[in-house]
Motif scaffolding. Structure first.
Motif, PDB file in Angstrom:
ATOM      1  N   ASN A  14       0.857  -1.184   0.000  1.00 46.12           N
ATOM      2  CA  ASN A  14       0.000   0.000   0.000  1.00 46.12           C
ATOM      3  C   ASN A  14       0.896   1.237   0.000  1.00 46.12           C
ATOM      4  N   SER A  16      -0.245   4.227  -0.708  1.00 53.94           N
ATOM      5  CA  SER A  16      -1.080   5.423  -0.516  1.00 53.94           C
ATOM      6  C   SER A  16      -0.965   5.895   0.933  1.00 53.94           C
ATOM      7  N   GLU A  77      -9.208  -6.485  -5.547  1.00 55.00           N
ATOM      8  CA  GLU A  77      -9.844  -5.178  -5.391  1.00 55.00           C
ATOM      9  C   GLU A  77      -9.354  -4.516  -4.114  1.00 55.00           C
ATOM     10  N   ARG A  79      -9.835  -1.142  -1.656  1.00 55.47           N
ATOM     11  CA  ARG A  79     -10.703  -0.007  -1.344  1.00 55.47           C
ATOM     12  C   ARG A  79     -10.263   0.626  -0.033  1.00 55.47           C
ATOM     13  N   PRO A  86      -8.710   6.422  -4.146  1.00 56.36           N
ATOM     14  CA  PRO A  86      -9.640   5.852  -5.124  1.00 56.36           C
ATOM     15  C   PRO A  86      -9.564   4.329  -5.130  1.00 56.36           C
ATOM     16  N   PRO A  87     -10.671   3.634  -5.429  1.00 53.64           N
ATOM     17  CA  PRO A  87     -10.635   2.171  -5.496  1.00 53.64           C
ATOM     18  C   PRO A  87      -9.743   1.706  -6.646  1.00 53.64           C
ATOM     19  N   PHE A  88      -9.173   0.525  -6.484  1.00 50.53           N
ATOM     20  CA  PHE A  88      -8.275  -0.044  -7.481  1.00 50.53           C
ATOM     21  C   PHE A  88      -8.685  -1.492  -7.712  1.00 50.53           C
ATOM     22  N   SER A  89      -8.651  -1.935  -8.952  1.00 51.11           N
ATOM     23  CA  SER A  89      -9.003  -3.315  -9.265  1.00 51.11           C
ATOM     24  C   SER A  89      -8.065  -3.843 -10.351  1.00 51.11           C
ATOM     25  N   GLN A  90      -7.679  -5.093 -10.204  1.00 54.91           N
ATOM     26  CA  GLN A  90      -6.785  -5.724 -11.181  1.00 54.91           C
ATOM     27  C   GLN A  90      -7.178  -7.188 -11.304  1.00 54.91           C
TER      28      GLN A  90
END
Length: 101
Positions: A14, A16, A77, A79, A86-90
């Motif tokens: 993480n 962020s 995902e 969150r 912002p949400p992130f998805s891969q």
């Protein structure tokens, strides 16, 4: 119905400034055909600026193997509970292995 289990590790980092909840979600169609994600925690909390290594297993019926192999699409995902990031998805494709019949 014999079950096959594959072990995986994922490193989550993480970068962020907000704490994140990371959810591992196997493809719904695969789950309907017997694929199962087995893990201690899901979602996994990853504090701001930290990293976590998560062990998880995929259990599935041996009939899903073709020439000793199978694959599973997995969505990762992330969150922020506080919505500070912002949400992130891969999506990733996992290669599964088992006995060659």
């Amino acid at each position: 119905s014999d079950q096959i289990i594959n072990h995986f590790k994922i490193d989550l980092s993480n970068q962020s400034s907000a704490s994140l909840e990371v959810l591992l979600a196997p493809d719904a169609a695969a789950v309907a055909t017997g694929f199962e994600l087995v893990t201690q925690l899901n979602p996994v909390s990853v504090p701001a600026g930290e990293a976590r290594r998560v062990d998880f297993f995929v259990r599935f019926p041996k009939e899903r193997l073709s020439s000793g192999q199978a694959s599973l699409r997995m969505k990762i995902e992330a969150r922020s509970p506080s919505e500070a990031a912002p949400p992130f998805s891969q999506e990733e494709e996992l290669r599964l292995v088992g006995p060659f019949y």
